[in-house]
Structures are given as C-alpha cells and as structure tokens.
Design a protein around this motif. Structure first.
Motif, PDB file in Angstrom:
ATOM      1  N   LEU A   1      16.530  27.454   0.559  1.00 28.16           N
ATOM      2  CA  LEU A   1      15.546  28.447   1.004  1.00 28.16           C
ATOM      3  C   LEU A   1      14.625  27.847   2.061  1.00 28.16           C
ATOM      4  N   VAL A   2      14.190  26.617   1.831  1.00 28.95           N
ATOM      5  CA  VAL A   2      13.323  25.944   2.819  1.00 28.95           C
ATOM      6  C   VAL A   2      14.096  25.726   4.115  1.00 28.95           C
ATOM      7  N   THR A   3      15.356  25.295   3.987  1.00 25.08           N
ATOM      8  CA  THR A   3      16.141  24.986   5.184  1.00 25.08           C
ATOM      9  C   THR A   3      16.385  26.229   6.028  1.00 25.08           C
ATOM     10  N   PHE A   4      16.584  27.365   5.376  1.00 25.51           N
ATOM     11  CA  PHE A   4      16.899  28.591   6.119  1.00 25.51           C
ATOM     12  C   PHE A   4      15.657  29.366   6.568  1.00 25.51           C
ATOM     13  N   THR A   5      14.494  28.881   6.194  1.00 26.88           N
ATOM     14  CA  THR A   5      13.289  29.611   6.563  1.00 26.88           C
ATOM     15  C   THR A   5      12.779  29.130   7.908  1.00 26.88           C
ATOM     16  N   ASP A   6      12.287  30.074   8.716  1.00 32.00           N
ATOM     17  CA  ASP A   6      11.780  29.709  10.026  1.00 32.00           C
ATOM     18  C   ASP A   6      10.372  29.125   9.900  1.00 32.00           C
ATOM     19  N   VAL A   7       9.902  28.553  11.011  1.00 24.79           N
ATOM     20  CA  VAL A   7       8.565  27.944  11.028  1.00 24.79           C
ATOM     21  C   VAL A   7       7.504  29.007  10.755  1.00 24.79           C
ATOM     22  N   GLY A   8       6.482  28.637  10.084  1.00 22.14           N
ATOM     23  CA  GLY A   8       5.396  29.573   9.841  1.00 22.14           C
ATOM     24  C   GLY A   8       4.815  29.373   8.464  1.00 22.14           C
ATOM     25  N   PRO A   9       3.834  30.208   8.128  1.00 23.32           N
ATOM     26  CA  PRO A   9       3.184  30.059   6.823  1.00 23.32           C
ATOM     27  C   PRO A   9       4.172  30.160   5.661  1.00 23.32           C
ATOM     28  N   ALA A  10       5.171  31.051   5.819  1.00 21.72           N
ATOM     29  CA  ALA A  10       6.143  31.208   4.727  1.00 21.72           C
ATOM     30  C   ALA A  10       6.920  29.914   4.518  1.00 21.72           C
ATOM     31  N   HIS A  11       7.223  29.267   5.619  1.00 24.47           N
ATOM     32  CA  HIS A  11       7.963  28.012   5.562  1.00 24.47           C
ATOM     33  C   HIS A  11       7.157  26.963   4.798  1.00 24.47           C
ATOM     34  N   ALA A  12       5.894  26.836   5.174  1.00 22.51           N
ATOM     35  CA  ALA A  12       5.026  25.853   4.507  1.00 22.51           C
ATOM     36  C   ALA A  12       4.862  26.199   3.032  1.00 22.51           C
ATOM     37  N   ALA A  13       4.712  27.496   2.758  1.00 24.17           N
ATOM     38  CA  ALA A  13       4.516  27.908   1.366  1.00 24.17           C
ATOM     39  C   ALA A  13       5.757  27.608   0.538  1.00 24.17           C
ATOM     40  N   LEU A  14       6.922  27.850   1.137  1.00 20.15           N
ATOM     41  CA  LEU A  14       8.163  27.570   0.398  1.00 20.15           C
ATOM     42  C   LEU A  14       8.352  26.074   0.186  1.00 20.15           C
ATOM     43  N   PHE A  15       7.962  25.306   1.187  1.00 16.03           N
ATOM     44  CA  PHE A  15       8.067  23.856   1.014  1.00 16.03           C
ATOM     45  C   PHE A  15       7.160  23.405  -0.128  1.00 16.03           C
ATOM     46  N   ALA A  16       5.941  23.978  -0.154  1.00 19.86           N
ATOM     47  CA  ALA A  16       5.025  23.641  -1.247  1.00 19.86           C
ATOM     48  C   ALA A  16       5.646  24.033  -2.590  1.00 19.86           C
ATOM     49  N   ALA A  17       6.269  25.215  -2.580  1.00 22.67           N
ATOM     50  CA  ALA A  17       6.914  25.662  -3.827  1.00 22.67           C
ATOM     51  C   ALA A  17       8.045  24.723  -4.212  1.00 22.67           C
ATOM     52  N   SER A  18       8.765  24.201  -3.213  1.00 20.74           N
ATOM     53  CA  SER A  18       9.877  23.295  -3.518  1.00 20.74           C
ATOM     54  C   SER A  18       9.354  21.978  -4.112  1.00 20.74           C
ATOM     55  N   SER A  19       8.167  21.569  -3.678  1.00 20.27           N
ATOM     56  CA  SER A  19       7.564  20.376  -4.294  1.00 20.27           C
ATOM     57  C   SER A  19       7.280  20.646  -5.770  1.00 20.27           C
ATOM     58  N   ALA A  20       6.774  21.858  -6.017  1.00 19.53           N
ATOM     59  CA  ALA A  20       6.475  22.214  -7.409  1.00 19.53           C
ATOM     60  C   ALA A  20       7.757  22.249  -8.238  1.00 19.53           C
ATOM     61  N   VAL A  21       8.838  22.799  -7.640  1.00 16.76           N
ATOM     62  CA  VAL A  21      10.107  22.858  -8.368  1.00 16.76           C
ATOM     63  C   VAL A  21      10.633  21.450  -8.634  1.00 16.76           C
ATOM     64  N   THR A  22      10.518  20.568  -7.633  1.00 20.12           N
ATOM     65  CA  THR A  22      10.970  19.183  -7.817  1.00 20.12           C
ATOM     66  C   THR A  22      10.256  18.561  -9.016  1.00 20.12           C
ATOM     67  N   TRP A  23       8.968  18.825  -9.112  1.00 16.31           N
ATOM     68  CA  TRP A  23       8.198  18.288 -10.237  1.00 16.31           C
ATOM     69  C   TRP A  23       8.651  18.936 -11.550  1.00 16.31           C
ATOM     70  N   TRP A  24       8.885  20.262 -11.479  1.00 16.47           N
ATOM     71  CA  TRP A  24       9.215  21.030 -12.684  1.00 16.47           C
ATOM     72  C   TRP A  24      10.549  20.612 -13.290  1.00 16.47           C
ATOM     73  N   ILE A  25      11.519  20.268 -12.430  1.00 14.54           N
ATOM     74  CA  ILE A  25      12.849  19.956 -12.964  1.00 14.54           C
ATOM     75  C   ILE A  25      12.925  18.543 -13.531  1.00 14.54           C
ATOM     76  N   LEU A  26      11.888  17.761 -13.361  1.00 11.80           N
ATOM     77  CA  LEU A  26      11.908  16.407 -13.924  1.00 11.80           C
ATOM     78  C   LEU A  26      11.739  16.467 -15.438  1.00 11.80           C
ATOM     79  N   PRO A  27      12.307  15.503 -16.139  1.00 16.04           N
ATOM     80  CA  PRO A  27      12.132  15.477 -17.587  1.00 16.04           C
ATOM     81  C   PRO A  27      10.657  15.263 -17.943  1.00 16.04           C
ATOM     82  N   HIS A  28      10.278  15.743 -19.104  1.00 12.17           N
ATOM     83  CA  HIS A  28       8.891  15.574 -19.544  1.00 12.17           C
ATOM     84  C   HIS A  28       8.586  14.095 -19.745  1.00 12.17           C
ATOM     85  N   GLY A  29       7.316  13.762 -19.660  1.00  9.94           N
ATOM     86  CA  GLY A  29       6.913  12.382 -19.925  1.00  9.94           C
ATOM     87  C   GLY A  29       6.650  11.627 -18.641  1.00  9.94           C
ATOM     88  N   ALA A  30       7.060  10.359 -18.635  1.00 10.82           N
ATOM     89  CA  ALA A  30       6.735   9.467 -17.522  1.00 10.82           C
ATOM     90  C   ALA A  30       7.208   9.983 -16.156  1.00 10.82           C
TER      91      ALA A  30
END
Lengths: 445, 453
Positions: free
Chosen positions: A106-135
């Motif tokens: 989704l980030v790769t296919f999105t054009d430059v702009g606020p939506a792009h930045a917002a999706l990238f931010a969301a992808s950071s959140a997803v990266t964190w979310w998919i990690l196992p709990h704990g350390a």
C-alpha cells in the motif's frame, strides 16, 4: 483501463489484508497458504493491464517504483513461506507476514502526499503490532513511534521540506546507523524468520521511491549513509552471534541501497531501484539460510570456527552465494545494479564514490568472514541435516532468478524503464543520464 | 567470415568455455546429483583442451593479421537511452598472451590435480573453482570493457581466497584465505573506482582513450590502476598475503601464485598503459614500488625454511621486476618476462612436493651431498649488520605488524561500540540481565534440533 488496473492493485492489497485476518482466524500455516498468495500476486503482475504504465496522477500509482515491487514481494513471500523452518511455521506467522506485505504494498503504490506519509506511519504501527509480545515489542516501540511521528510531521511542514523528514523516518525504520539498535536487537529477541521478513525486504524504501531528496541534501545524506555502511559492516564482522551479525549486515546493505534510491533524476536512481529489488531478494535468501541453520544448530557462535561445511555443504554454498549477491558479485543482478547506481555518487565527488565502493568491499569481506567462521574450521562432532528438498527448491529458485537477471540485466532494466516511460506527471524521475557523452559504439562486425 | 569475426569468435569461445564447464559440474548439484571423479575429470579435460585449441587458433589468426588488435562486440549487456555497456572482447598482444597461458596452464593443472587430489573430500570444489578461476582470468585478459575486466578480477580474487582456504578443517589456511581476500577487496576498490570514473567522465568503456579525461582525472585513474594492481601483484606493502597463500593445494598455488594470478597485476598495468605512459610521476612511483618489492621479496625469501614459501617470494620478486620494466616503458619485455616466468614458476611449484625426492636423487647420482655455493652477497657484510639483516628479513620487514596494529585498534573500537549498543538495546527491551552481560552464543555452539528444520 487505468481504473481497472488500479482496482486490481487495490484488490490485491485489500485481499492480502483481509487474508491476514482470515489466516489468523482459521489458523492457516505459512507453507500451504503463502505460495498460493504469491502465485496470485504473480498472476497480477503478468496481467497485460499491469504491464503498461498508468500515468494518471492518482491515489495509487503504478510506475517503476511500484510495479516491479509487486513481483519482488510475490517472490519473497513465496520464498519465505516455502522455506520457513517447521518450528516457526504457525498461523500467527502467516498473519503477520500478510499484514506486513499488504501494508508495504500500500505504501509502495501510494503517491506522494499526506496520504503517503499517513500510510507510512500506519505501516510503522503495523510493523510494531506484528511483533511478538514482550521484549521485541518494547524494543521497537520507540523507533516505530518516532518513525511514524516524523512521517506524519512531514505533512505539516512546507512540501519542499517534507522529503527530509521522510528520509529520516525511513532511516529509522530500516535501522541504518545510528538507528540500528532495534533492528539488530530484533534478530536476537524475535523469531528469526519474522526478523528477516521485517528487515530484509527493505520495505521502508517504498516510501521514498517517488520522493526525491533535494539537491542540497544529497551530499550530506550520502556521507551519512556511507558512514552507516562502514560502521554497520564493521560491526557485523566483530559480532559473536550469527543472528546479530545478519542484522548489522542488513543495515549496511540498506545504507547502500538508500544512496541509490535518493539520487533524483538520473541513472543512479534506476540503479537504486534495481538494487532495492535484487538486494532485498538476496538478503531474504541469506536470512533464510541463517534461519534454517539456526533451526538445526541453535545460536551460531562466531567466536570460533564452527566447521559446519562437512555437515551442511549446500548451506555453505547458498550462504556464500546470497551473501556475495548482496555486494555485487559478478554474475548476479546486483553487479549490474551497482554498475548503474554508482554513477550517482561520482557526480557529487570522486572521493565519495571511492568511499562508497570501499564500504561495499567491506561488506564483501564481512560475508566471507562470516561464511568462513560458520562453515570452515575443524569439523564439530554433530549430526546435522543438510538442506531439505523443500529448502533446496526455494533457495535455489531464488538464486537462479538472481543469476539469470544478472546475466541478462536488460530484462530487469526494460521492466523498470517501460514502467517509467511516460508523461512527467506520472514519472517525476526521467532518465536523464549524467554520463557525459555517449560512448562510441564498437564496430559491429 | 572476416578475420575480425573469426578472431573475436575464437576469443569469445575461450572466454565462455571454462564458465560452461563450471556450470556443467555445478548444475547436477542443483538437481541434487553428485558426479563421480572421472566424470568431473573428463569434463575438465575436455573444456581445457578446447579452450587451449581456441586460444591457439586465435593466436594464429592474430599473427596472420600482423598483430592488429580486434574489438569484438558480443552483445549489449545494458542498453539505456544514454547509457550502454557492451559485452565485448578486446584481443591484442597482452590478451593473447594471457589467454594462451591460461588455456595451457589451467589444462595442465587439471590433469595434474586429477591424481594429486584423488579421493580428496574437496575434489568437486577444487575443479569447480579451477574452472571458475579460468573463466575469470579469461575475462580479465580478453575483457573489452572495464566492467568485464572488473568482473573477471573479482572472480579471480574470490576463487583465490576459496582455494587458499581449501583445507577447511585447518584454521591457518582459512585465516590466510580471508587475509588474501581482505587485501584483494582493498585494492579492488581502486579498480572499480577507476572503471566508474572513466565511464562517467569520458563515456568510454575501455582504457584505450585517456585523452577524453580531464588531466586531473587522468592522474587519479592512473593512480587507482596502480593501486589496484598492487593487491594481486603482491607489491609492497601488500606482499604478506602471498607466501601465506601457499597453504592451499600445490596445483592451485602453482597456477595462482606462480603463473597467472600474480601476473594479473602487471597485466592490468599493461592494459592501463595509455594512462600511465604520459604521467612520468606515476611511472617513477610505480618503478619505486617494483624495486622495493623486488628487494623485499629477495631478502625475505632467502631466510624462509620451506620450499613453497621460498618460491612464493621468488614470484613476488619477479613481479616487482616486471613492474619496473613496465614503469620504464619496456612493455614488450614485460610480456616476454610474464610468459617465461609463468611457465618456469608453475613447473617449479608443481615439482615442489617432490623436492626432497629430487634432492636425494641428485645426491645419489653425484655420490655426495650437494652443497650450495658459498657466494652469498651477505657474507661481505659485517657480522652485526648481517645478524640484524637476518632478523629484519625473518620479521618480513615488520610490514605486517603495522597493518595488524591498525586493524586491532579498529576492532577494539567496534567492539566497544557494540557493547554500548547491546546495553542500549537491553534497556529499550527492558531486559536488565542482557544489559549487564552483552549477548554471546551458547558456549556449546548450538544444539541439535533437526526436527525443527
């Protein structure tokens, strides 16, 4: 026509996201599901609609930066899910992988702009979310939050200043020096396959593929990345555990690829895009080899020679192949990518070119150092299985693709340039070669 | 068919055949099939015979043309609107010389190694690496573009390191293989840098047109070519790796450090001669390097106690002399020197394992123990100076110590940085135990969990 194409892409990404949830619910494991999904992605790439570029500026863009990525993700998804060690194959892993791929696409296919930045931010959140709990989650919390906030912050500053923040956000996400701690720490604390899936595809670069770095920042950014490549490459050499060394090695490779991608409007950018694809494929191959070894042997000690060659000769070959394929070994696709990419730094300063080449050389040394430590030396008494048929098929396929695209890189380049050719609105980076004059052609006998 | 096309086709064939042979042995591995020794030998012998015949035929056409060089385009490797990289071969006198040597000596080594390495666990590995090396050497010799030369250069370096570390169960060869690779990588930076600079500034793909570059770039490219040649040519201060490289199997030592790889450095200087020719300052530096290397290798080689190391230093000394000849502009003499030295040194190295046998055979024929002539130069030195010179030579001029000192400091710095990083990671992860004791692997080095694979 273009609407259909965008719909297809949206459909693919949406389907992946939905499947991520379904996989979790139905407890699907990676091995039977991943290859099917990868095949689906490949068929999308093969669709005639997608081969031609879409040049309308819209929310989603199909161009040189995004279209080949669909194919690369398909390949990587297939390889990871096919080769994943049995102990790591679980519904949770499948769900995490699909979530990661869908948000990255989704980030790769999105054009430059606020939506792009917002999706990238969301992808950071997803990266964190998919990690196992704990350390692992605690380790990634601060970097992912910083990355997301900086990306969101880029929408609040004047547009010409936004790229600075986006590059900073991506640097944190990719774990280049000095932001490497979380990415390297992940290799110690999270399942190795998941750590490889998060870092090795260099997914964050998707956020930069259409965001040129302003001219006044090129030199400073290149110097930073060269320094990062040296330090992380050097740190890979002094590690005492193979998993941490792999983390540093990926960070070093990310630094080099970022230099290529950051070069706007010339050959080097094309080289950077090529490097992004082939380096990430090679890094995933390397990561999977290390994951397979770790599944058999536990944590691989680098303080002495382990002598595993006698037990696992095929893994030794694959380790050296994938490692060298990330540093431009002749005969692999990265050799051609580097050849094109290195024309960017030389336009800034010859010393920068030499420094960058030196950093790549250091990474090459790191590969051989790690390979010799793991596989060479007095054989240890053990009964280890060499590569299984399933692993053999997955890893050799990946290797063959790297070799074939290396011997005939024109196919790779044609794919990128075909997608790139078109009106300026859709392709902000036209190929304006910086190579001064056209070299004289050799007489064709 | 014109002579250009014929010669180009033969050169291309010689370039491609060893690579095809390597694939022929490596491909069955992809299908999980293990070839027998005799099959490998047959493939290798056939490939090298054909390669040598192709180079001989190429030489014949070359001589028939009166020695006129040929640039032959194979295909466009990369073609963009304003950027093209050809796959091409450049066949001239230096290329013909090295290609013929490679075809002949690689074939000879293949035959010799069939017996020498019979039933050795690394038999397959050796022959694949030998074929890959031959293809790399051919690419260096025949490369019509800097990209092909660089690719061949890298292949030669990698195969060299892997063959030095051939006896993987001993730590010393592994360490020395890595050391050689480190030297190669340092010097390869210069070759790749030179290639990109030439291509970027002049658009040229070969080293034949130095005038297209601005003068300061010419100087830079010339300097980079000299630096690049220092690694494989084992010129000072990079001499130390070569005697240690003798840890590899004798046949590979013969072809790499007696015959071919050691001459890749001087060959690069011959290829880059158009750049060096008009730069007297660089030529003086080059000559000085050659002289220092020849002196160093002659002196250090005299105090070595094993035959292979002595021969290794003798090779380095001759490489130094060849470099002096090139710096002085005697490129033709240098080519003859390369040819004769390669043949002689390869023969000596292949005979080295039997040196004691030869020695006792000579003694039996003479009816007495052969004695060496007492005419050494050092006998004329005062005793104190002679002792110091001996110690200095035994210490290899202490060149290795300087390098080791710098690397040790860099290593300590990186290890400190790593400890800081691990503690920081442990704090972020909320793991106080790890924060106190940075990560190490299990002391047992792992445990068996095959079922989880």
């Amino acid at each position: 026509m273009s609407t259909i194409r965008l719909d297809l892409v949206l459909l693919a990404i949406g389907a992946l996201a939905v499947l991520a949830l379904v996989a979790r619910t139905l407890k699907l494991t990676a091995r039977p599901t991943g290859p099917l999904l990868a095949a689906g992605l490949v068929s999308l790439v093969g669709t005639e609609f997608l081969i031609a570029a879409d040049h309308q500026r819209s929310f989603l863009v199909i161009d040189a930066a995004s279209l080949p990525r669909l194919a690369v993700w398909a390949l990587l998804l297939w390889a990871i899910t096919w080769v994943v060690p049995r102990r790591d194959d679980s519904p949770a892993l499948m769900g995490r992988l699909l979530a990661l791929v869908s948000v990255s696409l989704l980030v790769t296919f999105t054009d430059v702009g606020p939506a792009h930045a917002a999706l990238f931010a969301a992808s950071s959140a997803v990266t964190w979310w998919i990690l196992p709990h704990g350390a692992p989650r605690r380790l990634a919390a601060l970097p992912m939050a910083s990355s997301a906030l900086i990306a969101l912050g880029s929408t609040l500053v004047p547009p010409e200043r936004a790229p600075y923040l986006m590059y900073l956000a991506v640097a944190i996400r990719l774990g280049v020096f000095p932001f490497h701690t979380w990415a390297v720490g992940l290799f110690e604390r999270a399942p190795l396959v998941l750590a490889v899936a998060i870092t090795a595809p260099l997914a964050g670069i998707g956020a930069l593929a259409r965001t040129p770095l302003p001219d006044d920042a090129w030199f400073a950014f290149d110097v930073w990345m060269v320094l990062s490549a040296y330090l992380t490459g050097g740190l890979a050499i002094v590690q005492r555990r193979l998993d941490r060394a792999l983390g540093f090695f990926i960070a070093a490779s990310a630094s080099v690829v970022l230099i290529g991608v950051s070069q706007a409007g010339d050959l080097a950018h094309l080289g950077g895009l090529m490097m992004w694809g082939v380096t990430s494929a090679a890094l995933v191959g390397l990561g999977l080899v290390v994951a397979a070894l770790s599944a058999r042997w536990g944590v691989v000690d680098l303080t002495r020679h382990s002598g595993l060659l006698q037990h696992t000769p095929s893994f030794a070959i694959l380790f050296l192949f994938f490692g060298l394929a990330t540093v431009g070994a002749p005969g692999t696709a990265d050799f051609a990518s580097q050849d094109v990419m290195l024309h960017g730094p030389v336009s800034h300063h010859p010393a920068l070119l030499l420094a960058l080449v030196g950093a790549i050389s250091l990474q090459g040394y790191a590969v051989l150092h790690l390979g010799f430590r793991v596989f060479f030396g007095p054989p240890r008494p053990a009964v280890l299985k060499d590569v299984l048929l399933r692993e053999h098929i997955g890893l050799v396929t990946l290797a063959l693709i790297l070799v074939l695209t290396g011997l005939a890189p024109q196919a790779l380049i044609s794919g990128l340039t075909t997608a790139e050719a078109g009106p300026p609105a859709a392709s902000p980076r036209q190929l304006s070669a910086r190579v001064a004059p056209q070299q004289p052609s050799l007489p064709i006998p | 068919m014109s002579s250009d096309v014929l010669m180009g086709s033969l050169g291309t064939l010689a370039l491609v055949l060893p690579a095809l042979g390597a694939m022929g042995i490596a491909l069955p591995w992809l299908l999980r099939v293990r070839l027998e020794e005799r099959v490998i030998l047959r493939i290798t012998n056939a490939v090298f015979s054909l390669t040598f015949l192709a180079t001989l035929a190429m030489d014949a056409v070359f001589l028939a043309r009166g020695g006129a060089p040929v640039e032959f385009l194979i295909t466009d490797w990369i073609a963009l609107p304003a950027y093209t990289v050809h796959s091409a071969v450049l066949l001239d006198a230096p290329a013909a010389l090295i290609m013929t040597l490679t075809g002949f000596l690689a074939g000879l080594i293949g035959v010799f190694s069939g017996n020498y390495l019979h039933k050795d666990p690394g038999f397959h590995r050796f022959f694949v690496l030998l074929l890959v090396f031959a293809s790399g050497m051919m690419a260096v010799a025949a490369g019509g573009t800097l990209d092909i030369i660089y690719a061949g250069w890298e292949i030669v370096g990698l195969t060299s390191a892997l063959l030095i570390a051939y006896f993987t169960y001993r730590e010393a060869p592994v360490r020395h293989g890595l050391r050689a690779f480190a030297v190669y990588r340092v010097c390869d930076v210069a070759l790749l840098g030179a290639a990109i600079l030439v291509h970027h500034h002049s658009g040229a793909l070969t080293l034949l047109h130095p005038d297209a570059l601005p003068p300061e770039s010419q100087l830079l490219v010339g300097g980079l070519l000299i630096f690049a040649s220092m690694g494989k040519g084992a010129l000072l201060p990079f001499t130390g790796w070569l005697p240690r490289a003798m840890e590899g199997p004798t046949p590979s030592s013969a072809i790499f450090y007696g015959a071919l790889s050691i001459h890749a450095g001087p060959f690069l200087l011959l290829r880059g001669w158009p750049y060096l020719e008009g730069l007297p300052a660089l030529r003086w530096i080059l000559g000085g390097l050659g002289l220092a290397t020849a002196l160093h290798a002659s002196m250090v080689g005299r105090v070595q106690s094993d035959i292979k190391t002595q021969l290794g230093y003798a090779s380095v000394a001759q490489a130094g002399v060849i470099v002096i000849e090139i710096a002085a502009g005697f490129t033709g003499v240098a080519m003859i020197h390369i040819f004769s030295h390669a043949i002689l040194r390869a023969a000596q190295l292949l005979r080295a394992p039997a040196v004691l046998h030869d020695w006792f055979g000579l003694a039996a024929r003479l009816g007495r123990t052969p004695t060496r002539h007492e005419g050494y130069v050092e006998r004329h030195l005062p005793a104190g100076l002679r002792r110091r010179a001996y110690a200095f030579a035994l210490d290899r001029w202490a060149i290795d110590d300087f390098g080791r000192l710098g690397l040790r400091q860099a290593r300590r710095l990186l290890q400190s940085l790593d400890r800081v990083d691990q503690r920081f990671a442990a704090r972020l992860a909320g793991d106080p135990a790890v924060a106190a004791e940075p990560a190490t692997a299990s002391p047992e080095g792992g445990h068996l969990v095959n079922d989880q694979a």
